[in-house]
Enzyme design. Sequence first.
Site, PDB file in Angstrom:
ATOM      1  N   GLN A 106       0.810  -1.222   0.000  1.00  0.00           N
ATOM      2  CA  GLN A 106       0.000   0.000   0.000  1.00  0.00           C
ATOM      3  C   GLN A 106       0.845   1.275   0.000  1.00  0.00           C
ATOM      4  O   GLN A 106       0.310   2.370  -0.184  1.00  0.00           O
ATOM      5  CB  GLN A 106      -0.948   0.011   1.200  1.00  0.00           C
ATOM      6  CG  GLN A 106      -1.952  -1.122   1.182  1.00  0.00           C
ATOM      7  CD  GLN A 106      -2.756  -1.161  -0.106  1.00  0.00           C
ATOM      8  OE1 GLN A 106      -3.275  -0.156  -0.567  1.00  0.00           O
ATOM      9  NE2 GLN A 106      -2.844  -2.339  -0.714  1.00  0.00           N
ATOM     10  N   ASN A 107       2.163   1.147   0.229  1.00  0.00           N
ATOM     11  CA  ASN A 107       3.012   2.335   0.167  1.00  0.00           C
ATOM     12  C   ASN A 107       3.108   2.755  -1.292  1.00  0.00           C
ATOM     13  O   ASN A 107       3.315   1.936  -2.187  1.00  0.00           O
ATOM     14  CB  ASN A 107       4.396   2.059   0.752  1.00  0.00           C
ATOM     15  CG  ASN A 107       5.166   3.342   0.964  1.00  0.00           C
ATOM     16  OD1 ASN A 107       5.445   4.077   0.020  1.00  0.00           O
ATOM     17  ND2 ASN A 107       5.496   3.624   2.213  1.00  0.00           N
ATOM     18  N   ARG A 108       2.974   4.053  -1.521  1.00  0.00           N
ATOM     19  CA  ARG A 108       2.902   4.561  -2.891  1.00  0.00           C
ATOM     20  C   ARG A 108       4.245   5.012  -3.450  1.00  0.00           C
ATOM     21  O   ARG A 108       4.310   5.581  -4.543  1.00  0.00           O
ATOM     22  CB  ARG A 108       1.885   5.708  -2.929  1.00  0.00           C
ATOM     23  CG  ARG A 108       0.487   5.168  -2.568  1.00  0.00           C
ATOM     24  CD  ARG A 108      -0.463   6.219  -2.125  1.00  0.00           C
ATOM     25  NE  ARG A 108      -0.034   6.808  -0.855  1.00  0.00           N
ATOM     26  CZ  ARG A 108      -0.663   7.818  -0.280  1.00  0.00           C
ATOM     27  NH1 ARG A 108      -1.709   8.349  -0.848  1.00  0.00           N
ATOM     28  NH2 ARG A 108      -0.241   8.306   0.865  1.00  0.00           N
ATOM     29  N   PHE A 109       5.340   4.785  -2.749  1.00  0.00           N
ATOM     30  CA  PHE A 109       6.652   5.254  -3.169  1.00  0.00           C
ATOM     31  C   PHE A 109       6.983   4.854  -4.609  1.00  0.00           C
ATOM     32  O   PHE A 109       7.329   5.695  -5.439  1.00  0.00           O
ATOM     33  CB  PHE A 109       7.730   4.727  -2.210  1.00  0.00           C
ATOM     34  CG  PHE A 109       9.123   5.154  -2.562  1.00  0.00           C
ATOM     35  CD1 PHE A 109       9.589   6.403  -2.186  1.00  0.00           C
ATOM     36  CD2 PHE A 109       9.969   4.321  -3.274  1.00  0.00           C
ATOM     37  CE1 PHE A 109      10.879   6.813  -2.518  1.00  0.00           C
ATOM     38  CE2 PHE A 109      11.261   4.715  -3.604  1.00  0.00           C
ATOM     39  CZ  PHE A 109      11.710   5.968  -3.223  1.00  0.00           C
ATOM     40  N   THR A 145       4.866   8.955   1.412  1.00  0.00           N
ATOM     41  CA  THR A 145       4.141   8.058   0.505  1.00  0.00           C
ATOM     42  C   THR A 145       3.442   6.932   1.267  1.00  0.00           C
ATOM     43  O   THR A 145       2.788   6.088   0.662  1.00  0.00           O
ATOM     44  CB  THR A 145       5.112   7.454  -0.527  1.00  0.00           C
ATOM     45  OG1 THR A 145       6.150   6.740   0.161  1.00  0.00           O
ATOM     46  CG2 THR A 145       5.703   8.537  -1.422  1.00  0.00           C
TER      47      THR A 145
END
Length: 163
Positions: free
Chosen positions: A38-41, A138
């Site tokens: 789920q981290n958008r990095f 993020t």
Amino acid sequence: MTDHPIAPVWDEHSRVLILGSFPSVRSRETGFFYGHPQNRFWRVLASLWGEETPVTTEEKIAFLHRRHLALWDVIASCEITGSADSAIRNAIPTDITQILSGADIRCVCTNGGTAAALYRRYQASAAPALPHIALPSTSPANAAWNLNRLCEAWRDVKVYAEQ
């Protein structure tokens, strides 16, 4: 104390040093940065260059090198329960001088408020002539920022990387 288990990614062509705070539980389990799905990095970076989001560690490393990005964290070890930056205690900073002296770093970007504050506290003196850009996190915990808004805020990463 929990030690940082992931080596920095950089080479002599790196132009932007991106620093997070400390790897999440999921990142520590997967053995690479921003391992939580789920981290958008990785989606933010891929969007900046109009590329597919890298999935494997090898794809992520290749992306970083291709785009002249160095990646590491501000904290080398700390006391932490879970993944939240608010749980970090007794932080010991990483030594970024090897990256700064061995690469063509033109800007330091921090991912999130904790990384920015710790960078200013422990490491900014190692790079006094470099601009520091504190970017919004993020992390999925930063729900106030959608993907489009994050991409807009992170645009300077691409600008400095392509100089």
